[in-house]
Design a protein around this motif. Structure first.
Motif, PDB file in Angstrom:
ATOM      1  N   LEU A 192      51.581  44.798  46.338  1.00 58.04           N
ATOM      2  CA  LEU A 192      52.127  43.582  45.705  1.00 58.04           C
ATOM      3  C   LEU A 192      51.115  42.437  45.585  1.00 58.04           C
ATOM      4  CD1 LEU A 192      55.799  43.292  46.990  1.00 58.04           C
ATOM      5  CD2 LEU A 192      55.003  43.668  44.659  1.00 58.04           C
ATOM      6  N   PRO A 193      50.212  42.195  46.541  1.00 53.89           N
ATOM      7  CA  PRO A 193      49.245  41.102  46.343  1.00 53.89           C
ATOM      8  C   PRO A 193      48.394  41.245  45.092  1.00 53.89           C
ATOM      9  CG  PRO A 193      49.297  41.723  48.649  1.00 53.89           C
ATOM     10  CD  PRO A 193      50.137  42.731  47.920  1.00 53.89           C
ATOM     11  N   TRP A 194      48.162  42.451  44.608  1.00 56.48           N
ATOM     12  CA  TRP A 194      47.402  42.631  43.371  1.00 56.48           C
ATOM     13  C   TRP A 194      48.166  42.116  42.148  1.00 56.48           C
ATOM     14  CZ3 TRP A 194      45.967  48.135  45.280  1.00 56.48           C
ATOM     15  CH2 TRP A 194      44.765  48.075  45.997  1.00 56.48           C
ATOM     16  N   PHE A 195      49.471  42.010  42.268  1.00 55.66           N
ATOM     17  CA  PHE A 195      50.293  41.566  41.148  1.00 55.66           C
ATOM     18  C   PHE A 195      50.672  40.088  41.247  1.00 55.66           C
ATOM     19  CE2 PHE A 195      50.853  46.116  41.456  1.00 55.66           C
ATOM     20  CZ  PHE A 195      50.837  46.541  40.134  1.00 55.66           C
ATOM     21  N   GLU A 196      50.211  39.399  42.275  1.00 54.17           N
ATOM     22  CA  GLU A 196      50.553  37.985  42.431  1.00 54.17           C
ATOM     23  C   GLU A 196      50.025  37.119  41.279  1.00 54.17           C
ATOM     24  OE1 GLU A 196      52.469  36.338  44.326  1.00 54.17           O
ATOM     25  OE2 GLU A 196      53.004  37.762  45.888  1.00 54.17           O
ATOM     26  N   PRO A 197      48.796  37.323  40.781  1.00 55.42           N
ATOM     27  CA  PRO A 197      48.378  36.519  39.608  1.00 55.42           C
ATOM     28  C   PRO A 197      49.272  36.715  38.395  1.00 55.42           C
ATOM     29  CG  PRO A 197      46.474  37.525  40.672  1.00 55.42           C
ATOM     30  CD  PRO A 197      47.681  38.137  41.292  1.00 55.42           C
ATOM     31  N   LEU A 198      49.698  37.948  38.149  1.00 51.05           N
ATOM     32  CA  LEU A 198      50.598  38.198  37.028  1.00 51.05           C
ATOM     33  C   LEU A 198      51.945  37.514  37.248  1.00 51.05           C
ATOM     34  CD1 LEU A 198      51.288  39.645  34.386  1.00 51.05           C
ATOM     35  CD2 LEU A 198      51.946  41.655  35.757  1.00 51.05           C
ATOM     36  N   ILE A 199      52.436  37.522  38.473  1.00 49.46           N
ATOM     37  CA  ILE A 199      53.703  36.852  38.789  1.00 49.46           C
ATOM     38  C   ILE A 199      53.576  35.351  38.575  1.00 49.46           C
ATOM     39  CG2 ILE A 199      55.286  36.322  40.679  1.00 49.46           C
ATOM     40  CD1 ILE A 199      54.738  39.140  41.770  1.00 49.46           C
TER      41      ILE A 199
END
Length: 317
Positions: free
Chosen positions: A197-204
């Motif tokens: 999930l931390p890899w998707f934090e910028p997208l979020i």
């Protein structure tokens, strides 16, 4: 993404691949699956069946998603952010894509539909490998620990989510809907999603910014007639001198009055006089009349106040 998390992600991924390979080659793990299945735990401890039928609901995607989304929705409202709900949506999307693709690709049959003892039952049109109940329990309840704001809350919620997901996985083995290897792979699949999930934090974060921008544009289109704030170029207060309104303010003693520019301009365009708050405007065609003396007319039987009345005769001579 810290080094510790990257190391956990790499170890979990290796465990995931090892389980898949062990089932594909029909290793000792498949033999263990058959031993547990033929043991029939639901017949060994039938008194637990009624309770575990309800407990396994904690791993179903629909009910758990509703419960967790209600809690995260309240948090989003309190904190004025969409991040909790967006993190939940992103994790469930990853869960459906990754677990669903592996389920359909491997096509393993469940214990109740097995056709040959000792077989891995792979590529037979099934959809139980990995266990969706187990992976969903890991992800849905693990999100609460992932979004915890304090280390103490994160530790407690991690323990609760691990206990719930462990119980859900073993419950599916007890009921006989999954092999033991299905549960092991479900635990690994859910943990991989939480670790990634931390890899998707910028997208979020970009998605949240875009949603708020769309909301502001929608509000502007919805209410164009409402006055904007002064900071946004809306009407600003201006000074109105006494000469501009036809005289001095009787209440303020000639102090300049403050009115809004936009309402005054709108009323001037409409042919009406501006309204001034805090003072009465003096009309030029009707001069002010100040009544002199008392407002109540004197009674004909009574004399004026302060004048000596007619002397009355005193009785008794």
């Amino acid at each position: 993404m810290s080094r510790h998390r990257i190391a956990l992600f790499g170890g979990t991924l290796a465990f995931y691949v090892a389980i898949v390979v062990a089932v594909l080659v029909s290793s000792w793990l498949v033999a263990l699956d058959w031993k547990v299945m033929l043991f029939r735990p639901y017949q060994q401890w039938p008194e637990l069946h009624a309770f575990l039928d309800y407990y396994v609901v904690l791993g179903q995607r629909g009910p758990t998603a509703v419960m967790v989304s209600c809690w995260l929705g309240w948090r989003s409202w309190r904190q004025h952010t969409l991040r909790p709900l967006l993190v939940l949506g992103c994790s469930l999307l990853l869960l459906n894509v990754t677990v669903g693709a592996v389920k359909l690709g491997l096509g393993r049959l469940g214990p109740h539909y097995a056709t040959q003892i000792g077989s891995a039952e792979m590529f037979a049109g099934g959809d139980i490998f990995p266990s969706g109940h187990t992976a969903n329990a890991v992800v849905t309840w693990g999100i609460l620990a992932y979004l915890a704001t304090t280390p103490r809350a994160r530790r407690y919620l991690s323990a609760v989510s691990a206990t719930v997901s462990l119980g859900v996985g073993l419950t599916t083995v007890y009921i006989g809907t999954h092999w033991l290897s299905d549960v092991l792979l479900g635990w690994a699949a859910g943990l991989l999603i939480l670790l990634a999930l931390p890899w998707f934090e910028p997208l979020i974060a970009r998605t949240e910014t875009w949603i708020f921008a769309v909301r502001e544009q929608w509000r502007e289109r919805r209410g164009p007639g409402r006055p904007a704030r002064a900071a946004d170029g809306g009407p600003r207060p201006v000074l109105l001198l006494p000469q501009a309104i036809g005289g001095e303010s009787p209440a303020a003693g000639g102090v300049p009055l403050v009115v809004d520019a936009a309402p005054a301009a709108h009323q001037a365009a409409a042919g009406t006089r501006p309204r001034v708050h805090g003072a009465h405007q003096v009309r030029p065609d009707r001069p002010p009349v100040t009544p002199a003396g008392s407002r109540r007319p004197p009674h004909p039987d009574h004399g004026a106040r302060g004048s000596a009345g007619t002397a009355r005769p005193v009785a008794g001579g």
